[in-house]
Design a protein around this motif. Sequence first.
Motif, PDB file in Angstrom:
ATOM      1  N   PHE A   1       0.780  -1.207   0.066  1.00 23.69           N
ATOM      2  CA  PHE A   1      -0.142   0.063   0.053  1.00 23.69           C
ATOM      3  C   PHE A   1       0.849   1.144  -0.037  1.00 23.69           C
ATOM      4  N   ILE A   2       0.481   2.032  -0.669  1.00 21.21           N
ATOM      5  CA  ILE A   2       1.344   3.488  -0.673  1.00 21.21           C
ATOM      6  C   ILE A   2       0.595   4.541   0.267  1.00 21.21           C
ATOM      7  N   SER A   3       1.466   4.750   1.217  1.00 19.28           N
ATOM      8  CA  SER A   3       0.852   5.779   2.383  1.00 19.28           C
ATOM      9  C   SER A   3       1.571   6.971   2.256  1.00 19.28           C
ATOM     10  N   TYR A   4       1.006   7.962   2.924  1.00 18.59           N
ATOM     11  CA  TYR A   4       1.807   9.439   2.703  1.00 18.59           C
ATOM     12  C   TYR A   4       2.012  10.193   4.138  1.00 18.59           C
ATOM     13  N   PRO A   5       2.994  10.956   4.163  1.00 19.12           N
ATOM     14  CA  PRO A   5       3.430  11.419   5.450  1.00 19.12           C
ATOM     15  C   PRO A   5       2.351  12.096   6.317  1.00 19.12           C
ATOM     16  N   TYR A   6       1.442  12.693   5.773  1.00 18.68           N
ATOM     17  CA  TYR A   6       0.201  13.178   6.277  1.00 18.68           C
ATOM     18  C   TYR A   6      -0.703  12.323   6.980  1.00 18.68           C
ATOM     19  N   GLU A   7      -0.420  10.838   6.505  1.00 16.83           N
ATOM     20  CA  GLU A   7      -1.111   9.760   6.980  1.00 16.83           C
ATOM     21  C   GLU A   7      -0.375   8.964   8.292  1.00 16.83           C
ATOM     22  N   TRP A   8       0.678   9.533   8.601  1.00 15.03           N
ATOM     23  CA  TRP A   8       1.412   8.736   9.465  1.00 15.03           C
ATOM     24  C   TRP A   8       1.339   9.631  10.926  1.00 15.03           C
ATOM     25  N   CYS A   9       1.545   8.677  11.997  1.00 12.16           N
ATOM     26  CA  CYS A   9       1.439   9.341  13.247  1.00 12.16           C
ATOM     27  C   CYS A   9       3.101   9.605  13.454  1.00 12.16           C
ATOM     28  N   PHE A  10       3.197  10.337  14.360  1.00 12.72           N
ATOM     29  CA  PHE A  10       4.432  10.709  14.880  1.00 12.72           C
ATOM     30  C   PHE A  10       5.571   9.714  14.756  1.00 12.72           C
ATOM     31  N   GLY A  11       5.504   8.635  15.369  1.00  9.19           N
ATOM     32  CA  GLY A  11       6.388   7.442  15.302  1.00  9.19           C
ATOM     33  C   GLY A  11       6.867   6.781  14.090  1.00  9.19           C
ATOM     34  N   GLN A  12       5.521   6.962  13.182  1.00  9.65           N
ATOM     35  CA  GLN A  12       6.108   6.659  11.869  1.00  9.65           C
ATOM     36  C   GLN A  12       6.771   7.750  11.188  1.00  9.65           C
ATOM     37  N   LEU A  13       6.645   9.029  11.195  1.00  8.70           N
ATOM     38  CA  LEU A  13       7.338   9.952  10.400  1.00  8.70           C
ATOM     39  C   LEU A  13       8.797  10.132  11.283  1.00  8.70           C
ATOM     40  N   LYS A  14       8.935   9.852  12.450  1.00  5.60           N
ATOM     41  CA  LYS A  14      10.129  10.014  12.845  1.00  5.60           C
ATOM     42  C   LYS A  14      10.991   8.629  12.598  1.00  5.60           C
ATOM     43  N   ARG A  15      10.412   7.405  12.377  1.00  9.57           N
ATOM     44  CA  ARG A  15      11.144   6.217  12.184  1.00  9.57           C
ATOM     45  C   ARG A  15      11.603   6.381  10.472  1.00  9.57           C
ATOM     46  N   ALA A  16      10.622   7.062   9.639  1.00 10.18           N
ATOM     47  CA  ALA A  16      11.062   7.353   8.254  1.00 10.18           C
ATOM     48  C   ALA A  16      12.113   8.121   8.102  1.00 10.18           C
ATOM     49  N   ALA A  17      12.098   9.296   9.192  1.00 14.41           N
ATOM     50  CA  ALA A  17      13.222  10.339   9.140  1.00 14.41           C
ATOM     51  C   ALA A  17      14.527   9.489   9.310  1.00 14.41           C
ATOM     52  N   LEU A  18      14.521   8.872  10.291  1.00 13.80           N
ATOM     53  CA  LEU A  18      15.804   8.102  10.672  1.00 13.80           C
ATOM     54  C   LEU A  18      16.347   7.036   9.658  1.00 13.80           C
ATOM     55  N   CYS A  19      15.299   6.528   9.284  1.00 14.44           N
ATOM     56  CA  CYS A  19      15.636   5.740   7.960  1.00 14.44           C
ATOM     57  C   CYS A  19      16.489   6.286   6.771  1.00 14.44           C
ATOM     58  N   THR A  20      15.814   7.684   6.613  1.00 13.87           N
ATOM     59  CA  THR A  20      16.471   8.365   5.507  1.00 13.87           C
ATOM     60  C   THR A  20      17.992   8.643   5.926  1.00 13.87           C
ATOM     61  N   LEU A  21      18.199   9.313   7.244  1.00 13.85           N
ATOM     62  CA  LEU A  21      19.610   9.724   7.674  1.00 13.85           C
ATOM     63  C   LEU A  21      20.374   8.135   7.706  1.00 13.85           C
ATOM     64  N   GLU A  22      19.807   7.050   8.032  1.00 12.52           N
ATOM     65  CA  GLU A  22      20.749   5.907   8.013  1.00 12.52           C
ATOM     66  C   GLU A  22      21.150   5.529   6.514  1.00 12.52           C
ATOM     67  N   VAL A  23      20.400   5.808   5.774  1.00  4.74           N
ATOM     68  CA  VAL A  23      20.697   5.463   4.441  1.00  4.74           C
ATOM     69  C   VAL A  23      21.606   6.447   3.924  1.00  4.74           C
ATOM     70  N   GLN A  24      21.549   7.599   4.529  1.00  4.35           N
ATOM     71  CA  GLN A  24      22.247   8.871   3.812  1.00  4.35           C
ATOM     72  C   GLN A  24      23.879   8.476   4.484  1.00  4.35           C
ATOM     73  N   LYS A  25      24.038   8.072   5.795  1.00  6.36           N
ATOM     74  CA  LYS A  25      25.277   7.835   6.601  1.00  6.36           C
ATOM     75  C   LYS A  25      25.928   6.790   5.678  1.00  6.36           C
ATOM     76  N   ARG A  26      25.068   5.510   5.229  1.00  6.99           N
ATOM     77  CA  ARG A  26      25.542   4.475   4.745  1.00  6.99           C
ATOM     78  C   ARG A  26      26.289   4.749   3.117  1.00  6.99           C
ATOM     79  N   ALA A  27      25.232   5.662   2.718  1.00  7.90           N
ATOM     80  CA  ALA A  27      25.909   6.149   1.436  1.00  7.90           C
ATOM     81  C   ALA A  27      26.976   7.083   1.407  1.00  7.90           C
TER      82      ALA A  27
END
Lengths: 457, 79
Positions: free
Chosen positions: A81-107
Amino acid sequence: MGDARQPSSFRDRSGFLFTRDGRLFRQVNRSYQPDFELLLSSGLYKELVDLSLLVAHRESSEPPADPALAFKVLEPERMPFISYPYEWCFGQLKRAALCTLEVQKRALARGLSLKDASAYNIQFRGHQPVLIDTPSFERLVEERPWFAYRQFCQHFLAPLALMAQVDVRLSQLLRVHIDGIPLDLAARLLPAHSRLRPGLALHIHLHAGAQRRYADVPLAASRGRMTRSSHIGIVDNLEATVRGLHWDPRGTAWQSYYEETNYSPAGIENKLALTESFLNQVRPRSVWDLGANTGMFSRLASRQGIFTLSIDSDPGAVELNDRACVQEASPNLLPLLIDLTNPSPAVGWKNEERMSLRERGPADAILALALIHHLAIANNTPLSDIATWFSHLTHWLVLEFVPKQDSQVQRLLSFRADIFDDYHEEGLEKAFAGAFRIISRQPIRESSRVLYLMERR
Amino acid sequence: MAHTGNLPMLVEATRLALVVPPAYLDPGSGSFILQLLVAGILGGLVALRMSWGKIKARFSRRPPDTDDKATPPEAKPGG
């Protein structure tokens, strides 16, 4: 050939997504060939896929949708399912943010960098965020600042800070601001004490000030150079700032709903058993639980391996549901924050970039438990309108009717005129008869409520 | 005169043009410049943390990334 280019996939000229015969493909353009080859040869692709941080793909022999530009065609793993940031709760948006930073660090460690940091590039597989945009990587130019820094702050940091420090409902600003919350707006809305936090002072307040001050300065006139350490430093600092933001549901209307409701223990047991038997009867491949609260009934479906959306309009309920999903490491359950009286519309360029909730359906089955009175009475929606709307969203419908004598309905009617003459079982059955066929009707034990199983006509 | 006045600017522009290759996303001038302003401090902190890690590793009896279970301390050369 009937190719349909995905309407959200037009900004980056590295390639685009298209569907053909119901399958999803990604064309990678020749202009992206060097970076794509580096992504694979550096080992970054394998590392990120192994860690479930990046969606996997296989190279396809399908002809490209735009051969003049094409380098390769990939078939990426599909998200349920494709969901959007305005449909996420705080915890989901925070995990998405940390995922992006983790990817950037490894990159960065492998000599690459994310060229964008859009929250729409992250999707959830169960509770786990994953980057779905394979061509988001480029060779790192060490001396150059991170081009996606502004986007990260707008898409992730600003909404998280506003949710944590002002009001959790401000996540809905993302629905209006499709490229993230403008930093000058975030800076104006945040409380004065947010300036005392070094991360927010730098990445939001000073950042907004720098945008204002240097708006007309061409990039080529900027002096100074970055180093690998400064790239890592920025990502580390963003990560610490994100980790330092917290939101806890307090006083949410639904938090103790299951305890305070007028069900007896036998009643709730019976409702669980009836719902489960209906699900076993129709064996759906996907379930949307509408008005799911913290997801007790959603789990009847998700625990059977059925992909289940657990939709509620209360940020606290969605937050608690999400926390339980993380604890259970649930692979099939996705809690989402959606107000069913005003579901996510189609937004963006041509009204096509982000899909409406309806466009992302239909589900095989809908659970509409203890929901009908909120739609029919609290929102004044005619029962026949509700039937039509549900028929757009599902094939099977498990619907609980909550009669007027129920204390929950009495509470809704306590301060207003009862203009709902047809709000009774007979009225419901008549209103739904045009769109649905009733398969089964079961009274819930020790309550005045009734559970229906219906099939769309 | 025009030549001598423009040359340093041209050299500077060429040097910076290499620093700023085109990208599909507009990074925003303010966002770009802010990073350059804080690059030294944040990068320095990272460098400091890494050196501190190395100093700690040198003075600790066991390097922090050694698998203790696999290698008992007494078995380590010079331990």
